[in-house]
Design a protein around this motif. Structure first.
Motif, PDB file in Angstrom:
ATOM      1  N   ILE A 128       0.811  -1.214   0.000  1.00 17.91           N
ATOM      2  CA  ILE A 128       0.000   0.000   0.000  1.00 17.91           C
ATOM      3  C   ILE A 128       0.845   1.265   0.000  1.00 17.91           C
ATOM      4  CG2 ILE A 128      -1.692   1.338   1.334  1.00 17.91           C
ATOM      5  CD1 ILE A 128      -2.786  -1.272   2.394  1.00 17.91           C
ATOM      6  N   ALA A 129       1.986   1.241   0.653  1.00 19.15           N
ATOM      7  CA  ALA A 129       2.723   2.476   0.943  1.00 19.15           C
ATOM      8  C   ALA A 129       3.478   3.049  -0.238  1.00 19.15           C
ATOM      9  CB  ALA A 129       3.709   2.233   2.085  1.00 19.15           C
ATOM     10  N   ASP A 130       3.651   2.291  -1.294  1.00 23.06           N
ATOM     11  CA  ASP A 130       4.533   2.729  -2.368  1.00 23.06           C
ATOM     12  C   ASP A 130       3.880   2.534  -3.726  1.00 23.06           C
ATOM     13  OD1 ASP A 130       6.854   3.833  -3.341  1.00 23.06           O
ATOM     14  OD2 ASP A 130       8.000   1.977  -3.299  1.00 23.06           O
ATOM     15  N   GLY A 131       4.269   3.355  -4.688  1.00 25.82           N
ATOM     16  CA  GLY A 131       3.880   3.166  -6.088  1.00 25.82           C
ATOM     17  C   GLY A 131       2.380   3.196  -6.328  1.00 25.82           C
ATOM     18  N   PHE A 153       3.216   2.609  15.092  1.00 25.98           N
ATOM     19  CA  PHE A 153       4.101   1.700  15.827  1.00 25.98           C
ATOM     20  C   PHE A 153       4.487   0.565  14.885  1.00 25.98           C
ATOM     21  CE2 PHE A 153       5.174  -1.921  18.534  1.00 25.98           C
ATOM     22  CZ  PHE A 153       6.153  -1.336  19.325  1.00 25.98           C
ATOM     23  N   TYR A 154       5.748   0.576  14.448  1.00 27.30           N
ATOM     24  CA  TYR A 154       6.234  -0.425  13.510  1.00 27.30           C
ATOM     25  C   TYR A 154       6.516  -1.760  14.193  1.00 27.30           C
ATOM     26  CZ  TYR A 154       6.918   3.279  10.037  1.00 27.30           C
ATOM     27  OH  TYR A 154       6.719   4.302   9.145  1.00 27.30           O
ATOM     28  N   GLY A 155       7.041  -1.704  15.426  1.00 25.98           N
ATOM     29  CA  GLY A 155       7.575  -2.914  16.023  1.00 25.98           C
ATOM     30  C   GLY A 155       8.925  -3.229  15.413  1.00 25.98           C
ATOM     31  N   CYS A 156       9.485  -4.364  15.796  1.00 26.43           N
ATOM     32  CA  CYS A 156      10.861  -4.661  15.374  1.00 26.43           C
ATOM     33  C   CYS A 156      10.956  -5.546  14.135  1.00 26.43           C
ATOM     34  CB  CYS A 156      11.635  -5.291  16.523  1.00 26.43           C
ATOM     35  SG  CYS A 156      10.813  -6.673  17.338  1.00 26.43           S
ATOM     36  N   ASP A 169      14.443   2.075   5.579  1.00 21.30           N
ATOM     37  CA  ASP A 169      15.496   2.243   6.575  1.00 21.30           C
ATOM     38  C   ASP A 169      14.937   1.864   7.950  1.00 21.30           C
ATOM     39  OD1 ASP A 169      17.303   3.251   8.498  1.00 21.30           O
ATOM     40  OD2 ASP A 169      17.949   4.871   7.164  1.00 21.30           O
ATOM     41  N   PRO A 170      15.529   0.874   8.629  1.00 24.01           N
ATOM     42  CA  PRO A 170      14.973   0.442   9.911  1.00 24.01           C
ATOM     43  C   PRO A 170      15.054   1.503  11.004  1.00 24.01           C
ATOM     44  CG  PRO A 170      17.092  -0.604   9.518  1.00 24.01           C
ATOM     45  CD  PRO A 170      16.709   0.076   8.244  1.00 24.01           C
ATOM     46  N   ASP A 171      15.931   2.471  10.854  1.00 18.30           N
ATOM     47  CA  ASP A 171      16.060   3.531  11.855  1.00 18.30           C
ATOM     48  C   ASP A 171      15.219   4.763  11.515  1.00 18.30           C
ATOM     49  OD1 ASP A 171      17.954   2.129  13.474  1.00 18.30           O
ATOM     50  OD2 ASP A 171      19.483   2.597  11.963  1.00 18.30           O
ATOM     51  N   SER A 175       6.812   4.448   5.968  1.00 21.28           N
ATOM     52  CA  SER A 175       5.618   3.914   5.308  1.00 21.28           C
ATOM     53  C   SER A 175       4.325   4.172   6.081  1.00 21.28           C
ATOM     54  CB  SER A 175       5.785   2.418   5.052  1.00 21.28           C
ATOM     55  OG  SER A 175       6.049   1.712   6.247  1.00 21.28           O
ATOM     56  N   LEU A 176       4.325   3.945   7.395  1.00 17.20           N
ATOM     57  CA  LEU A 176       3.103   4.189   8.166  1.00 17.20           C
ATOM     58  C   LEU A 176       2.730   5.665   8.171  1.00 17.20           C
ATOM     59  CD1 LEU A 176       3.500   1.800  11.248  1.00 17.20           C
ATOM     60  CD2 LEU A 176       1.745   1.673   9.467  1.00 17.20           C
ATOM     61  N   GLU A 177       3.729   6.525   8.289  1.00 13.13           N
ATOM     62  CA  GLU A 177       3.452   7.962   8.254  1.00 13.13           C
ATOM     63  C   GLU A 177       2.818   8.362   6.923  1.00 13.13           C
ATOM     64  OE1 GLU A 177       6.812   7.642  11.286  1.00 13.13           O
ATOM     65  OE2 GLU A 177       6.153   6.597   9.497  1.00 13.13           O
ATOM     66  N   ALA A 178       3.340   7.813   5.827  1.00 15.13           N
ATOM     67  CA  ALA A 178       2.788   8.136   4.509  1.00 15.13           C
ATOM     68  C   ALA A 178       1.325   7.702   4.401  1.00 15.13           C
ATOM     69  CB  ALA A 178       3.628   7.463   3.422  1.00 15.13           C
TER      70      ALA A 178
END
Length: 295
Positions: A128-131, A153-156, A169-171, A175-178
């Motif tokens: 969902i987050a891209d393209g 909240f992404y989790g690990c 980038d894990p840091d 995607s959730l913000e978008a």
């Protein structure tokens, strides 16, 4: 419509049925034709991976083989843990021909399809987050979130190890913000959004697990969030159900509503309550729904 093999996983079939109903109701609106896999098992989470790595590999290869047998080139998941386990197994199988042949021979002996390595595993979040998925999302989220302040909240396990997961980038994930912004909400930033929810150690080290869990809950409240959203049903279980444990431990009342990713988008897309099934949550969603219904 894009045809995808669909692996529901254990929690969405059992204790998090609201994740399944909201995902399956939302998918056609996003142009996703889901072919649900039958006769598949749990991915084994981290437990079998640690105890019996070869059994874990066969378990996940069987899921991948049934996905490939649908004719789809992508297997969609809705759980961080399932995504990591299937992608780890797929990485091994796609990069070791001899290993893949041995595993396929064993699968064939028990009546399962062989696996040629032709499937990619992608979480709903990534689709969902891209393209094209992101452009479709902006069309689908017609009802919107009316500026609702949402803490991602992404989790690990959706972010690490980056060599296996590889989407962002894990840091500094985005995607959730978008997705929150595309749905008309306001994403809230806070440090603990990429930390562990504590689920893997709750049975063995409850105090330590709650020490992990309290950080995203308290930080999101301090940052002014109205609700939190997560792409992982295990994180949802921790954040939603275990707030009671935190309240008993600290004497504080948190009452932070937690949404599954498909529920957040589903609200913005106007899904029915029968599809969202918020009544299955431990922390009530009433306050969030009132804000969304306000003129």
């Amino acid at each position: 419509m894009k045809t995808l093999a669909y692996y529901r996983g254990c929690l969405a079939s059992l204790s998090a049925k609201e994740l399944a109903t909201s995902t399956e109701a939302l998918a056609p609106r996003l142009g996703l034709d889901l072919v649900e896999l039958e006769s598949v098992t749990c991915c084994g989470a981290g437990d079998i991976h640690e105890a019996e790595p070869d059994y874990y590999l066969h378990l996940n290869a069987r899921i991948l083989a049934y996905a490939e047998a649908t004719g789809a080139d992508t297997l969609m998941t809705i759980c961080n843990v399932c995504t990591l386990n299937l992608r780890q197994a797929n990485y091994q199988l796609q990069n070791d021909d001899a290993l893949r042949e041995r595993v396929s021979d064993n699968l064939e002996r028990v009546g399962a399809p062989r696996y040629s390595g032709g499937v990619e595993v992608k979480h709903l979040l990534w689709l969902i987050a891209d393209g094209d998925g992101y452009e479709k999302l902006k069309e689908v989220a017609h009802k919107g979130l009316k500026g609702l302040k949402v803490a991602p909240f992404y989790g690990c396990q959706i972010l690490r190890p980056s060599k296996i997961m590889g989407f962002e980038d894990p840091d500094r994930p985005w995607s959730l913000e978008a997705i929150i912004e595309a749905c008309g909400g306001e994403p809230i930033d806070y440090p603990a959004k990429i930390k562990c929810c504590g689920f893997p150690i709750i049975q063995a080290r409850e105090e330590l697990a709650l020490g992990e869990l309290i950080q995203p809950i308290e930080q999101s409240i301090e940052a002014g969030a109205d609700a939190m959203v997560t792409p992982c049903p295990l994180c949802h279980l921790s954040l939603d159900a275990w707030q009671q444990k935190l309240e008993a431990q600290t004497g504080k009342s948190y009452q932070m509503p937690i949404l599954h990713l498909s529920q957040l988008i589903g609200v913005a897309a106007g899904l029915d309550e029968s599809e969202l099934r918020f009544k299955r949550h431990v922390v009530p969603m009433g306050g969030v729904l009132e804000k969304l219904e306000a003129p």
